[in-house]
Structures are given as C-alpha cells and as structure tokens.
Motif scaffolding. Sequence first.
Motif, PDB file in Angstrom:
ATOM      1  N   PHE A  33     -14.030 -31.628 -73.368  1.00  0.00           N
ATOM      2  CA  PHE A  33     -13.549 -30.823 -74.498  1.00  0.00           C
ATOM      3  C   PHE A  33     -13.967 -31.446 -75.840  1.00  0.00           C
ATOM      4  N   LYS A 124      -7.325 -38.800 -80.818  1.00  0.00           N
ATOM      5  CA  LYS A 124      -5.898 -39.144 -80.813  1.00  0.00           C
ATOM      6  C   LYS A 124      -5.371 -39.039 -79.390  1.00  0.00           C
ATOM      7  N   TYR A 153      -5.936 -31.565 -87.350  1.00  0.00           N
ATOM      8  CA  TYR A 153      -5.161 -30.498 -87.982  1.00  0.00           C
ATOM      9  C   TYR A 153      -4.871 -30.789 -89.452  1.00  0.00           C
ATOM     10  N   GLN A 183       2.505 -25.276 -75.526  1.00  0.00           N
ATOM     11  CA  GLN A 183       1.406 -24.726 -74.737  1.00  0.00           C
ATOM     12  C   GLN A 183       1.952 -24.297 -73.380  1.00  0.00           C
ATOM     13  N   ARG A 196      -4.665 -36.158 -68.217  1.00  0.00           N
ATOM     14  CA  ARG A 196      -3.584 -36.044 -69.218  1.00  0.00           C
ATOM     15  C   ARG A 196      -2.204 -36.097 -68.573  1.00  0.00           C
ATOM     16  N   ASP A 209       0.055 -36.500 -76.291  1.00  0.00           N
ATOM     17  CA  ASP A 209      -1.044 -35.530 -76.401  1.00  0.00           C
ATOM     18  C   ASP A 209      -0.791 -34.554 -77.540  1.00  0.00           C
ATOM     19  N   HIS A 213      -0.024 -35.234 -82.701  1.00  0.00           N
ATOM     20  CA  HIS A 213      -0.441 -34.363 -83.811  1.00  0.00           C
ATOM     21  C   HIS A 213       0.721 -34.072 -84.750  1.00  0.00           C
TER      22      HIS A 213
HETATM   23  C1  SOE Z   1      -4.111 -30.449 -74.963  1.00  0.00           C
HETATM   24  O1  SOE Z   1      -4.376 -29.379 -74.161  1.00  0.00           O
HETATM   25  C2  SOE Z   1      -5.021 -30.399 -76.192  1.00  0.00           C
HETATM   26  O2  SOE Z   1      -6.360 -30.309 -75.775  1.00  0.00           O
HETATM   27  C3  SOE Z   1      -4.867 -31.675 -76.991  1.00  0.00           C
HETATM   28  O3  SOE Z   1      -5.315 -32.798 -76.241  1.00  0.00           O
HETATM   29  C4  SOE Z   1      -5.658 -31.567 -78.281  1.00  0.00           C
HETATM   30  O4  SOE Z   1      -5.471 -32.735 -79.079  1.00  0.00           O
HETATM   31  C5  SOE Z   1      -5.191 -30.340 -79.051  1.00  0.00           C
HETATM   32  O5  SOE Z   1      -5.933 -30.217 -80.244  1.00  0.00           O
HETATM   33  C6  SOE Z   1      -5.362 -29.087 -78.198  1.00  0.00           C
HETATM   34  O6  SOE Z   1      -4.659 -29.244 -76.955  1.00  0.00           O
END
Ligand code: SOE
Length: 403
Positions: A33, A124, A153, A183, A196, A209, A213
């Motif tokens: 990612f 992060k 962000y 999420q 994760r 995770d 943020h």
């Molecule tokens: C988790 O799914 C995640 O990918 C995080 O690890 C990222 O930091 C976030 O920006 C989006 O969601």
Amino acid sequence: MSGEKVGFVTMGEVKPKAEEIPEMGVGMLGYAFMGKAHSNAFKKISYMFCPPPAIPKLVAICGRNELKVAEAAKRYGYSKYYTEWRKLVNDPEVELFDNGAPNNLHAEPCIEAAENGKHILCEKPLARTAEEAKPMVESVRKARVKHMVGFNYRFVPAMQVAKKLIDDGVIGRIYHFHGRYLQEWIMDPNFPRVWRLVKDSAGTGAIGDLGAHVVDLAHFLVGDIISVSALTSTFIKERPLPEDESKKGKVDVDDAFESIIEFDSGAIGHISTSRFCGGRKNYQDIEIYGEHGSISFNLERLNELKVHTRNHDIKDLESSFHETLVTEAYHPYWENWWPHGHIIGWEHTTIHEIYHLMDAIINEKDIQPVGATFEDGYRCNVVLDAVVKSVNTGKKIQVNYSL
Ligand code: SOE
C-alpha cells in the motif's frame, strides 16, 4: 544531490530555463500500500509541481518477495530492486530513504539509513513503542539529516485551514477535541491474520495503526496531552493464517480502543478507533469545539470543512455549521491542482507530504510545524504507550514526553 541536472522548460518558454532542477535519488522499502502510494507521489511531483523542488529519481525499491518487488520496480519505474533492506540503505545513489515497511522494520533500517547520511521518511507509527522510537530520534539528530513521519493527514488542505483558524484565534480557547477513526475491513472472521493484526510486526492493532493518526492530529491542532484513560477489545480472537488459511492463529492485538484524554491547555476529549464499524470505510472524524467557534472534518469528504463561528452580527450565521469547499487557488497546495471545485483525493495527502519533505531537503527548510519529525513520531508513541498502559492497569495514565 546527484550530479545529473534536468533543464526545466516552463509554460510558454521554448528553451530550458537558466536554473536547473536537481535530481533526488529515492530508495523505497515496501511495495504494498505505502510503496504504491509513495511511488505514485514521487512520480506526480516531478510534473504536477511546477517547478518541483527536485526531480525524484526512482533508484531502488526493496521487498522480501523477489517476484513481487521486481514487478513493482518495473511497474513504478525503479532502476533497481533489492530483497535485503541493508543493500537499499547502503546504496550510494539513494539520498532519500522512504520506509513503508511494517512497523517492526522501522527502527533498524531508519537508524542505518541515518548513519549513512540519508534523509528519511518513515511511515507511522514511528515505532512499536516509545522505547523503540528513542534511538531513531537520536540517530537522525546525530546524522543531521531531514526526517519526517508519514502523518499524511496533516497535509489535507482542509486540515491546514483548520489549523490556521485555530492559530488565528477564530476558534478561541478549545474546550473539546473529539477524534474518531473508524473502518470495517476485518469484520469478516475469515479475513486472514495479516501483519497489522500481529503484535510482533505491528506492536498494537487499531491503537497504533489508526490511533496514531488521531493522536498526531490532536498534537497538531490542540497541543500536548497530559493524561489518558482507555480500554480495548479484540472481537475476533483467532484468524486464518495468510500463508496457510487452513490453519488459524491468535490475534494478539486490539481490534478497537476507546479513550478519554486531557490536554495541557485544559481541553478535554476522546479518541476512539475501530476496524469493526460497518459502513465506515476510512472514516476519520475530527471535531473541535471552542469559545468562539467549532470545526468538523471527515476524511471521507476530505475537500470539505464545516465551521461554526459565534460573535456574528448576522444572527443567521450563528445557526449551525457552514460547509466550506477547500479548493480555492489560495488554499494550501491548490496552485498545483485544478480550478476550484475540482476536488482532490486521498492520494494527494501523500503527494503533499512528500513535496513538503523534498522542499525542506533542497531548500534547507524546517519540517515542523506543518510536517511531523521523528520527535513528533516519538511523542505520538509516548501517548500510544500510555493508552496501552491504561488498558493494562485500568488506571488513568499521566503522559511524560521526556526523551
Ligand atoms: C489501515 O487500514 C490504514 O491503511 C492505515 O494503516 C493507514 O495509515 C491509513 O491512512 C489508512 O488505513
């Protein structure tokens, strides 16, 4: 910067400009990612920021799976690929090391990259714990390289407008900070136990995770946190193993946490994150309530900022929140994009953050206050540790940032 120079022809000129844009050699650890998002950012900066601070030169990408990393190198245009991170951080062509690896591979590679004089962007959270983050801060300070943590962000234009409203006193004394990051991606019990969800590779689950943020935005927008009270839950305790889905493994991290926080400024609030909120895809919701006004932002509608201001002589304007579309040419980074109303997306947060770092490197600028340095990453880890300690003790934990 590397010896090669690239002439830059600006709009309307037929010959290359007198000044030349330097190149910057980039080494990327990770091809999933963040490897994809950051590679996209490096490539877009070279032509969407006119002129860019430097032209990113995609020197090498690194990952354990040779087939996948070779494919990523070809796909994104890296000259080389490695399967061992030590080769990447010792490559003399690499000037900027971008660590997009899982959390257990943040400390060692970043420390060795700093010792080799590389500037560093690390995803992060900076580390799995504050203890692990400490030597990372010491190594970049000693090497005197530029260092930034991927708290992307902060680089949403609407988030920087929110910070300006706070800094300019429009909101006034802050009473509340409410931060949620929700999420739904692991609600299926058959979703495999990816890195994760494993303490050894991630350190914590939703705390580190997603909570990282929100804690960083709390620091960015409101200031120091003095205490935390928290609880967590792991709703699904074992999952299929990615390498053999016929077998199951224990989930030893949190799926969600709820916390109450106190700020040094006297503000109070809550931070909660979960991966079990059905219908929430990447729902980061930040609300700030102050003496003269309030702010409401949601990442799933990242071009919009809702603002409520008081002390208006137009009574109707006090009625509720006013929705601002943050897409004007005078808004942060917008001179590089489109006419107003032509909205941008999630990928632009990583493009802006990487532009900020490259600009700081080339033009000797500070990363702070807009960007997060390794010191900010350490301070975030300190708060995350306090969350874990509160969960484990059932007590309110005082936060101590001292390094
Ligand atoms: C988790 O799914 C995640 O990918 C995080 O690890 C990222 O930091 C976030 O920006 C989006 O969601």
